[in-house]
Structures are given as C-alpha cells and as structure tokens.
Design a protein around this motif. Sequence first.
Motif, PDB file in Angstrom:
ATOM      1  N   GLU A   1      22.668 -16.103  -0.996  1.00 19.01           N
ATOM      2  CA  GLU A   1      22.252 -14.718  -1.211  1.00 19.01           C
ATOM      3  C   GLU A   1      21.936 -14.106   0.070  1.00 19.01           C
ATOM      4  OE1 GLU A   1      18.923 -14.329  -3.699  1.00 19.01           O
ATOM      5  OE2 GLU A   1      19.938 -15.601  -5.388  1.00 19.01           O
ATOM      6  N   ALA A   2      22.307 -13.083   0.621  1.00 20.84           N
ATOM      7  CA  ALA A   2      22.364 -12.508   1.879  1.00 20.84           C
ATOM      8  C   ALA A   2      21.614 -10.962   1.827  1.00 20.84           C
ATOM      9  CB  ALA A   2      23.658 -12.347   2.894  1.00 20.84           C
ATOM     10  N   TYR A   3      20.535 -10.714   2.463  1.00 22.12           N
ATOM     11  CA  TYR A   3      20.092  -9.266   2.460  1.00 22.12           C
ATOM     12  C   TYR A   3      19.795  -9.044   3.899  1.00 22.12           C
ATOM     13  CZ  TYR A   3      18.794 -11.020  -2.170  1.00 22.12           C
ATOM     14  OH  TYR A   3      19.036 -11.569  -3.566  1.00 22.12           O
ATOM     15  N   LEU A   4      20.885  -8.210   4.197  1.00 24.07           N
ATOM     16  CA  LEU A   4      20.955  -7.522   5.609  1.00 24.07           C
ATOM     17  C   LEU A   4      20.349  -6.138   5.932  1.00 24.07           C
ATOM     18  CD1 LEU A   4      23.235  -9.805   5.137  1.00 24.07           C
ATOM     19  CD2 LEU A   4      24.567  -8.289   6.929  1.00 24.07           C
ATOM     20  N   GLU A   5      19.356  -6.148   6.943  1.00 22.05           N
ATOM     21  CA  GLU A   5      18.715  -4.978   7.280  1.00 22.05           C
ATOM     22  C   GLU A   5      19.570  -4.030   8.129  1.00 22.05           C
ATOM     23  OE1 GLU A   5      15.713  -4.309   6.201  1.00 22.05           O
ATOM     24  OE2 GLU A   5      15.465  -5.793   4.770  1.00 22.05           O
ATOM     25  N   ASP A   6      19.039  -2.941   8.565  1.00 15.47           N
ATOM     26  CA  ASP A   6      19.762  -2.100   9.132  1.00 15.47           C
ATOM     27  C   ASP A   6      20.202  -2.771  10.732  1.00 15.47           C
ATOM     28  OD1 ASP A   6      18.567  -0.291   7.590  1.00 15.47           O
ATOM     29  OD2 ASP A   6      17.225   0.888   8.766  1.00 15.47           O
ATOM     30  N   GLY A   7      21.539  -2.459  10.778  1.00 12.72           N
ATOM     31  CA  GLY A   7      22.207  -2.877  11.984  1.00 12.72           C
ATOM     32  C   GLY A   7      22.514  -4.167  12.202  1.00 12.72           C
TER      33      GLY A   7
END
Length: 308
Positions: A149-155
Amino acid sequence: MANLTEVQKRLIHEVADLFGIPAGAYNFRADGGLAGRNSTENIDIVSKEDGSGIDIRIKPGTTRESVYIPVALSESGLKDTVHNDFFIGENSDVTIVAGCGIDNCGNRDSEHDGIHRFYVGRNAKVKYVEKHYGSGEGTGRRILNPVTEAYLEDGSSMEMEMVQIKGVDSTDRTTIAELKKNARLVVRERLMTHGEQHAISTYKVVLQEEGGSADIVSRSIARDRSYQKFDACIVGNAPCSGHTECDSIIMDEGTILAVPSLEAHHVDASLLHEAAIGKIAGEQLIKLMTLGLTEQQAEEEIINGFLA
C-alpha cells in the motif's frame, strides 16, 4: 550475517544482491525471527509492540541512503506473516530493498505474506525494489502473497520494481496506491512462471488530485502449464494522467489473462491501457540461429532480453 545459515545467506543474495552486511540501515528476517538489524542517524527501525513486524521511520531531508529488509525462509512448513510500515519524511530521496527467498526441501508448504505500507511525505522520492525467489527439491510449495500500500503526498514520487523470475509456486500480489497533487507512481513488473506455477498481480491506483500520474508496466512469460493473471485498474478523480500496459509471451501450454481497466471521474482525466500476448516470433529465432545458436539458446536469449 553471522546469524544466518549458508542457505539463508544465498537466499538473501538472490533477492537483495547482498554478499555481506550492507552499509546503513537494514533488517534481516530468517525463518520467522530477527537475524540482524541496524539503524542510522536518519533511519530508525523498531519492532512493533505486538511483534507483527517493524516500523521504519526516515527523517525529513534524508538523501542518498538505503534500507535493506530481506526475508529468508529455509524451514519447510513455516508460514510467516509480517506487517511493515514505512514513514518517509518530506524531501527525502531513498532506496528501499525488500524481497523474500524461500528454500523448501520438505513436503510441507512454506509461505511468506509481507504487508508493506508506505506513507510518502511531500516532495519525497522513493525507489522500492521487491524480488521473489524460490529453490529447493522438496514437494512442498513455495508461496508468496505480498501486499503493498502506498500513500503519496503532494509532489512525491515512488518507483517500484517488482521481480519474480524463478522458483515460486504460487503468488498473489496486491498493490494499492493513492496519489495526491502532482504525485507520481511508476511500476515495473517482471515475471516468469513455469511448471504448474500460478501468479496473480492486482493493482488499484487512485489519482485523487490534480497533476497525479501513474505508469504501470508488466512484462511476463508463461512457460509449461503455468497460469498468470494481470489485473490493473487506474482511477482518475481529477485532471491527471495514467497508463497501464501488459506485454506477455506465452509458451508451451501456458495461460495468461490480462484485465486492464480504467475509471475516469473527471473530464480532464487522461487514461490509457494496452495489452499484448503472443508467442516468440519465428523470425527472431531464425535470425539468432543463423548466428550459430541452437533453437533453445535462441529462445533463452530472447527471453533474457525481454525481461531485462
């Protein structure tokens, strides 16, 4: 690596390209237990309180550092499950090398299920490498069921390299990702199955905010009577771009099922999928055989180049 047997050392070399102790942070797991660990000033590895896995915390601004977390199973009949969480600080640029090798010389199934969750901070970059490998002459199966599971924030951006080339009898890989504004995900999967092996790869990527992008590409070869399924879905909820591709070679009596799908919920979501399944072209074989290779050697050269 003093706490590892020679078989376990070989497995870790196969999945992590390590001949010894790496510089920097690492966590070795062997037959369900800890076999070595090192934290650094910027990367802290601690066991979860319930003993189910580890937390890896990377400080903001950490660059040019790596984390190795390979797993080796050499005990027949063992089922090993771990939950590892990664917290990658803002503006970091790191490499994480995982993977599992199973050597099963017995008559009972051996299984490793690794659940990895990545929380990638703003403007951070992560390269994640996960390799699977199986060996052993026993009749017990070698089973790997990873969840990522990957949760990527802004940029932020994440590049995943998923590799399974040899010896795994059954695998069911699930990858889930959610991307925020201007985040980017790249996945490169390489897979080969043979004998009676089964391999399922499922991807669900949600582009939540403007500027998000995803590029998921799988290259695979199914030999003998093996079975593969590639099921990839990209969801666009904002102005974004997504691409998924399955390029496969089928041989012998193999079976390949490709199920690419797209969901657009915004008029400016630009999504594309491609799928191609076919046999090795005869003219490719002939060309290599005119250079002095046997048909089998020519096939292997084509396969190696395809999966490179």
